[in-house]
Design an enzyme around this catalytic site. Structure first.
Site, PDB file in Angstrom:
ATOM      1  N   VAL A  67      -6.270  13.383   6.389  1.00 36.02           N
ATOM      2  CA  VAL A  67      -7.113  13.470   5.197  1.00 36.02           C
ATOM      3  C   VAL A  67      -6.499  12.555   4.149  1.00 36.02           C
ATOM      4  O   VAL A  67      -5.444  12.846   3.592  1.00 36.02           O
ATOM      5  CB  VAL A  67      -7.196  14.910   4.660  1.00 36.02           C
ATOM      6  CG1 VAL A  67      -8.144  14.974   3.464  1.00 36.02           C
ATOM      7  CG2 VAL A  67      -7.656  15.863   5.750  1.00 36.02           C
ATOM      8  N   THR A  68      -7.128  11.426   3.927  1.00 38.76           N
ATOM      9  CA  THR A  68      -6.660  10.457   2.941  1.00 38.76           C
ATOM     10  C   THR A  68      -7.825  10.046   2.062  1.00 38.76           C
ATOM     11  O   THR A  68      -8.988  10.306   2.374  1.00 38.76           O
ATOM     12  CB  THR A  68      -6.070   9.202   3.617  1.00 38.76           C
ATOM     13  OG1 THR A  68      -7.133   8.510   4.304  1.00 38.76           O
ATOM     14  CG2 THR A  68      -4.972   9.570   4.621  1.00 38.76           C
TER      15      THR A  68
ATOM     16  N   TYR B  19     -17.210   4.430  13.325  1.00 38.45           N
ATOM     17  CA  TYR B  19     -15.863   3.911  13.094  1.00 38.45           C
ATOM     18  C   TYR B  19     -15.544   2.762  14.055  1.00 38.45           C
ATOM     19  O   TYR B  19     -15.740   1.600  13.709  1.00 38.45           O
ATOM     20  CB  TYR B  19     -14.809   5.025  13.199  1.00 38.45           C
ATOM     21  CG  TYR B  19     -13.493   4.574  12.594  1.00 38.45           C
ATOM     22  CD1 TYR B  19     -13.213   4.803  11.251  1.00 38.45           C
ATOM     23  CD2 TYR B  19     -12.574   3.854  13.335  1.00 38.45           C
ATOM     24  CE1 TYR B  19     -12.033   4.349  10.678  1.00 38.45           C
ATOM     25  CE2 TYR B  19     -11.392   3.384  12.773  1.00 38.45           C
ATOM     26  CZ  TYR B  19     -11.137   3.634  11.451  1.00 38.45           C
ATOM     27  OH  TYR B  19      -9.973   3.161  10.888  1.00 38.45           O
TER      28      TYR B  19
ATOM     29  N   GLY C 162       0.827  -1.205   0.000  1.00 35.40           N
ATOM     30  CA  GLY C 162       0.000   0.000   0.000  1.00 35.40           C
ATOM     31  C   GLY C 162       0.856   1.248   0.000  1.00 35.40           C
ATOM     32  O   GLY C 162       0.646   2.170   0.787  1.00 35.40           O
ATOM     33  N   SER C 163       1.839   1.294  -0.904  1.00 31.93           N
ATOM     34  CA  SER C 163       2.869   2.336  -0.884  1.00 31.93           C
ATOM     35  C   SER C 163       2.498   3.603  -1.648  1.00 31.93           C
ATOM     36  O   SER C 163       3.294   4.532  -1.703  1.00 31.93           O
ATOM     37  CB  SER C 163       4.170   1.777  -1.470  1.00 31.93           C
ATOM     38  OG  SER C 163       3.958   1.304  -2.798  1.00 31.93           O
TER      39      SER C 163
ATOM     40  N   GLU D  78      -2.985   0.512  -8.799  1.00 35.65           N
ATOM     41  CA  GLU D  78      -3.445   1.783  -9.342  1.00 35.65           C
ATOM     42  C   GLU D  78      -3.888   1.634 -10.791  1.00 35.65           C
ATOM     43  O   GLU D  78      -3.278   0.897 -11.575  1.00 35.65           O
ATOM     44  CB  GLU D  78      -2.337   2.838  -9.253  1.00 35.65           C
ATOM     45  CG  GLU D  78      -1.921   3.186  -7.828  1.00 35.65           C
ATOM     46  CD  GLU D  78      -3.002   3.920  -7.056  1.00 35.65           C
ATOM     47  OE1 GLU D  78      -3.950   4.444  -7.696  1.00 35.65           O
ATOM     48  OE2 GLU D  78      -2.905   3.985  -5.816  1.00 35.65           O
TER      49      GLU D  78
ATOM     50  N   ASP E  78      -2.365  -6.430  -7.505  1.00 31.81           N
ATOM     51  CA  ASP E  78      -3.320  -6.699  -6.433  1.00 31.81           C
ATOM     52  C   ASP E  78      -2.632  -7.466  -5.311  1.00 31.81           C
ATOM     53  O   ASP E  78      -2.353  -8.664  -5.441  1.00 31.81           O
ATOM     54  CB  ASP E  78      -4.498  -7.495  -7.001  1.00 31.81           C
ATOM     55  CG  ASP E  78      -5.557  -7.809  -5.964  1.00 31.81           C
ATOM     56  OD1 ASP E  78      -5.416  -7.362  -4.803  1.00 31.81           O
ATOM     57  OD2 ASP E  78      -6.528  -8.510  -6.302  1.00 31.81           O
ATOM     58  N   ALA E  79      -2.378  -6.786  -4.216  1.00 28.73           N
ATOM     59  CA  ALA E  79      -1.643  -7.399  -3.104  1.00 28.73           C
ATOM     60  C   ALA E  79      -2.410  -8.549  -2.463  1.00 28.73           C
ATOM     61  O   ALA E  79      -1.816  -9.359  -1.742  1.00 28.73           O
ATOM     62  CB  ALA E  79      -1.316  -6.350  -2.043  1.00 28.73           C
TER      63      ALA E  79
END
Length: 401
Positions: free
Chosen positions: A277-278, A239, A50-51, A77, A113-114
């Protein structure tokens, strides 16, 4: 080559197009924030899952810039199409790779796809060929779905409360103007909760550790961390006490299982980061309003993803104490969870309304930050100038390289 005049094409917090120049500038800014650590020692061998976004990107940038990290980053991506630009993470990865190369870092990026067993096998083979044993595995994935490699079943995550419906304030933008909206979500059923745990819990993290261990790739002192979040009582119903919270609990349970199994070889921890904020966090209802208020309250005490990634690397490399809580979690969120901060945020949350939103919360800041996730609203970028959108993914090394 594809020179285009690009429009964001956004609806709310979702942007159809990313701006390559803006995405590159965002990575440049992150890189400039990091202090280099002078050392003649070779950097640790790391695998970052997830880099390309969020804390995974921040950990990658800090690892490369400050610690001479070697190894492999994996992200998934979308490429450019005739109608749309490539994903923001594509452009961020291209720039990160360029900066890493300029710094002389031996680090490669794979777009895959990890969750796939095939990808795990290929990645571990590549690591074995190029680097040998791995010192660090950083796991930072937020995904909407996951195909179980064992059963082939596709699990879809949902963001819902558990046990009872959820009503709360939320932040929306109409023509760029901030407004308070009313949110109502029905409670998840057992199947939705279980599917979310399958996607966002610890199952895939454990499979990655299994893949490394099965090929003898765990270095002495190996450490693996998975990024998590706890957050405020304000957002707990959607959450920590919701479907995502069930997944995060599974992640923490997995950490304890892995840590026991790794005894004598290494350790596994969950890392509780602070608010940010992501692209993942903007999908969670009420988080936008909460984060906007939190930023106003904390002001210069706000910790960016880079700030927190630097703190994490200091702990993982032994330059600072791990800072474990009573559940064995690494805590990076003390600045957010300070009782005085939470009391101040609660006071604003309770009274904020349509007329006071612009002065009670940093809504303009939040709006700009969301745009920057996709390369928009970046100072110094002339968006009227057509940009080159065809940017190649960094060449993946071969096993013979």
């Amino acid at each position: 080559m594809s020179i285009r005049e690009i429009k964001p094409g956004n609806r709310g917090y979702l942007y159809v197009n990313s701006h390559p120049t803006g995405c590159a500038a965002v990575v440049d800014h992150m890189w400039e924030q990091v202090q280099e650590v002078a050392t003649d020692e070779p950097g640790p061998v790391a695998l970052v899952i997830g880099s390309s976004a969020g804390y995974g990107l921040a950990a990658t940038v800090v690892g490369l810039r400050a610690h001479g990290m070697r190894g492999l980053g994996i992200a998934f991506e979308g490429a450019e199409t005739a109608r749309r630009t490539a994903g923001a993470g594509w452009y961020r990865t291209a720039r990160t790779a360029a900066l890493a190369a300029e710094a002389g870092a031996d680090f490669s990026f794979v777009n895959a796809d990890a969750f796939s067993d095939t990808v795990k096998d290929a990645a571990t083979d590549l690591l074995a060929e190029r680097f040998g044993k791995v010192d660090l595995l950083i796991y930072s994935i937020a995904a909407p779905r996951r195909t179980d490699p064992r059963t082939g079943e596709v699990h879809h995550s949902v963001i819902k409360p558990l046990d009872s419906d959820y009503r709360a304030k939320t932040l929306v933008f109409e023509d760029g103007a901030p407004q308070i909206g009313d949110l109502h979500l029905t409670a998840a059923d057992d199947a939705e909760r279980d599917a979310t745990v399958q996607v966002m819990g610890g199952a895939d993290w454990q499979l990655w550790v299994d893949a490394l261990q099965s090929k003898g790739l765990l270095a002495d002192g190996f450490r693996t961390v998975a990024l998590s979040y706890v957050g405020s009582d304000i957002t707990a119903p959607i959450y920590r006490a919701g479907t995502i919270g069930a997944a995060k609990q599974h992640l923490e349970d997995t950490a304890r299982t892995l840590d026991t199994r790794l005894e004598g070889v290494g350790h596994a921890f969950t890392v509780v980061a602070g608010a940010a904020v992501t692209q993942a966090s903007t999908a969670i209802p009420s988080i936008a309003l909460y984060t906007s208020i939190l930023h106003r309250v904390t002001a210069d005490r706000w910790q960016s993803t880079v700030d927190q990634a630097e703190a994490l690397w200091s702990r993982l490399t032994g330059r600072a104490d791990l800072g474990l809580d009573d559940r064995g979690r690494v805590r990076l969120d003390d600045w957010e969870m300070d009782p005085d901060v939470q009391a101040a945020v609660r006071a604003v949350w309770d009274r904020v309304g349509g007329e006071s939103i612009a002065v009670s919360a940093d809504t303009g800041w939040f709006h700009d930050q969301v745009g920057r996730l996709y390369g928009w609203n970046v100072p110094g970028i002339d968006y009227a100038v057509p940009a080159e959108t065809t940017v190649p993914w960094p060449a993946a090394p071969s096993a013979e390289a």
